[in-house]
Design a protein around this motif. Structure first.
Motif, PDB file in Angstrom:
ATOM      1  N   ASN A 126      50.946  -7.275  16.301  1.00 22.75           N
ATOM      2  CA  ASN A 126      51.610  -6.867  17.531  1.00 22.75           C
ATOM      3  C   ASN A 126      52.165  -8.081  18.269  1.00 22.75           C
ATOM      4  O   ASN A 126      53.307  -8.070  18.723  1.00 22.75           O
ATOM      5  N   THR A 127      51.370  -9.113  18.359  1.00 17.75           N
ATOM      6  CA  THR A 127      51.821 -10.326  19.043  1.00 17.75           C
ATOM      7  C   THR A 127      53.029 -10.924  18.331  1.00 17.75           C
ATOM      8  O   THR A 127      54.010 -11.308  18.995  1.00 17.75           O
ATOM      9  N   GLN A 128      53.001 -10.975  17.019  1.00 18.35           N
ATOM     10  CA  GLN A 128      54.145 -11.493  16.262  1.00 18.35           C
ATOM     11  C   GLN A 128      55.393 -10.647  16.545  1.00 18.35           C
ATOM     12  O   GLN A 128      56.487 -11.182  16.680  1.00 18.35           O
ATOM     13  N   GLY A 129      55.223  -9.338  16.636  1.00 21.02           N
ATOM     14  CA  GLY A 129      56.344  -8.456  16.956  1.00 21.02           C
ATOM     15  C   GLY A 129      56.900  -8.711  18.345  1.00 21.02           C
ATOM     16  O   GLY A 129      58.122  -8.723  18.544  1.00 21.02           O
ATOM     17  N   ILE A 130      56.017  -8.934  19.303  1.00 17.96           N
ATOM     18  CA  ILE A 130      56.446  -9.214  20.678  1.00 17.96           C
ATOM     19  C   ILE A 130      57.193 -10.551  20.727  1.00 17.96           C
ATOM     20  O   ILE A 130      58.217 -10.677  21.411  1.00 17.96           O
TER      21      ILE A 130
ATOM     22  N   GLY B 175      50.052 -20.974  15.221  1.00 16.72           N
ATOM     23  CA  GLY B 175      48.838 -21.656  14.765  1.00 16.72           C
ATOM     24  C   GLY B 175      47.673 -21.428  15.710  1.00 16.72           C
ATOM     25  O   GLY B 175      46.545 -21.182  15.275  1.00 16.72           O
ATOM     26  N   ASP B 176      47.950 -21.507  17.005  1.00 15.03           N
ATOM     27  CA  ASP B 176      46.912 -21.259  18.002  1.00 15.03           C
ATOM     28  C   ASP B 176      46.465 -19.803  17.977  1.00 15.03           C
ATOM     29  O   ASP B 176      45.278 -19.508  18.138  1.00 15.03           O
ATOM     30  N   LEU B 177      47.410 -18.910  17.776  1.00 17.78           N
ATOM     31  CA  LEU B 177      47.090 -17.482  17.742  1.00 17.78           C
ATOM     32  C   LEU B 177      46.054 -17.179  16.665  1.00 17.78           C
ATOM     33  O   LEU B 177      45.156 -16.353  16.860  1.00 17.78           O
ATOM     34  N   LYS B 178      46.142 -17.879  15.552  1.00 20.77           N
ATOM     35  CA  LYS B 178      45.203 -17.671  14.434  1.00 20.77           C
ATOM     36  C   LYS B 178      43.780 -18.093  14.788  1.00 20.77           C
ATOM     37  O   LYS B 178      42.833 -17.688  14.117  1.00 20.77           O
ATOM     38  N   LEU B 179      43.622 -18.878  15.835  1.00 23.53           N
ATOM     39  CA  LEU B 179      42.286 -19.259  16.287  1.00 23.53           C
ATOM     40  C   LEU B 179      41.594 -18.121  17.043  1.00 23.53           C
ATOM     41  O   LEU B 179      40.377 -18.131  17.206  1.00 23.53           O
ATOM     42  N   TYR B 180      42.397 -17.158  17.499  1.00 24.44           N
ATOM     43  CA  TYR B 180      41.860 -16.069  18.318  1.00 24.44           C
ATOM     44  C   TYR B 180      41.899 -14.710  17.631  1.00 24.44           C
ATOM     45  O   TYR B 180      41.131 -13.819  17.982  1.00 24.44           O
ATOM     46  N   PHE B 181      42.821 -14.534  16.702  1.00 18.06           N
ATOM     47  CA  PHE B 181      42.954 -13.266  15.982  1.00 18.06           C
ATOM     48  C   PHE B 181      43.114 -13.534  14.496  1.00 18.06           C
ATOM     49  O   PHE B 181      43.801 -14.481  14.104  1.00 18.06           O
ATOM     50  N   LYS B 182      42.513 -12.693  13.697  1.00 19.89           N
ATOM     51  CA  LYS B 182      42.690 -12.817  12.255  1.00 19.89           C
ATOM     52  C   LYS B 182      44.131 -12.492  11.895  1.00 19.89           C
ATOM     53  O   LYS B 182      44.672 -11.494  12.371  1.00 19.89           O
ATOM     54  N   PRO B 183      44.740 -13.353  11.069  1.00 19.23           N
ATOM     55  CA  PRO B 183      46.106 -13.040  10.625  1.00 19.23           C
ATOM     56  C   PRO B 183      46.131 -11.663   9.967  1.00 19.23           C
ATOM     57  O   PRO B 183      45.196 -11.289   9.266  1.00 19.23           O
ATOM     58  N   TYR B 184      47.166 -10.937  10.240  1.00 19.00           N
ATOM     59  CA  TYR B 184      47.380  -9.583   9.723  1.00 19.00           C
ATOM     60  C   TYR B 184      46.520  -8.528  10.420  1.00 19.00           C
ATOM     61  O   TYR B 184      46.581  -7.369  10.059  1.00 19.00           O
TER      62      TYR B 184
END
Length: 185
Positions: free
Chosen positions: A23-27, A8-17
């Motif tokens: 890459n972050t989701q893969g890591i 959820g926080d990641l979506k505040l900094y990068f557009k989903p997809y």
């Protein structure tokens, strides 16, 4: 302390997809798989998943300060009061120190200052994060280390300075892979 950085926080900094999001989701996925094979405390495992979510935060335009993404990410983590090991892992993963030595001499003093704060736990976190990074593509897909080198060359071009720097670190990366593989149950 801001903790529990997640999807959820990641979506505040990068557009989903976006590429950085994928890459972050893969890591994160790679880290989860790896942690199932390594003996660590539950707290360390939680920190390492959080680290996997945070590792590219410095690439967000919202975070950009110095222009060198690992340092920008580390500064963000430090500002948010993350543990020293997370700050150092974001700052040093995947050969960032060597990249600074070769390409950003103006940042050397900052890196040397933080290198003196290195702990065994931080070195472990750096190894584990680097291992995960070396086994995921820019789009987050699983790949081998050799495929990763090809992926980087394809993405940047064979003659790019970053590609040459990473090729010069190939033996360091192989050592990290061996250290992590030796920790697997």
């Amino acid at each position: 302390m801001d903790r529990g950085f997640n999807e959820g926080d990641l979506k505040l900094y990068f557009k989903p997809y976006s590429q950085l999001y994928r890459n972050t989701q893969g890591i994160v996925e790679e880290m989860s798989l790896l942690l199932d094979q390594i003996e660590l405390s539950n707290n360390d495992k939680l920190e390492l998943i959080e680290l996997a979510y945070l590792h590219k935060i410095g690439f967000s335009p919202k975070i950009l300060k110095t222009g060198f993404e690992p340092l920008d990410g580390a500064l963000y983590c430090k500002e948010k009061n993350y543990p020293l090991e997370i700050v150092l892992a974001v700052m040093f993963y995947s050969g960032a120190f060597e990249i600074v030595k070769r390409n950003f001499p103006d940042l050397m003093n900052v890196y040397l200052e933080h290198k003196y704060n290195m702990t065994a736990k931080a070195e472990l976190y750096i190894d584990l994060l680097t291992y995960c990074d070396l086994h995921r593509s820019y789009n987050g897909l699983k790949l081998t280390f050799i495929e990763k080198l090809k992926d980087i060359s394809y993405y940047y071009g064979e003659d790019h300075n970053l590609v040459n720097t990473l090729k010069s670190l190939e033996n360091n990366y192989k050592d990290i892979i061996k250290r992590v593989e030796a920790k697997k149950l």
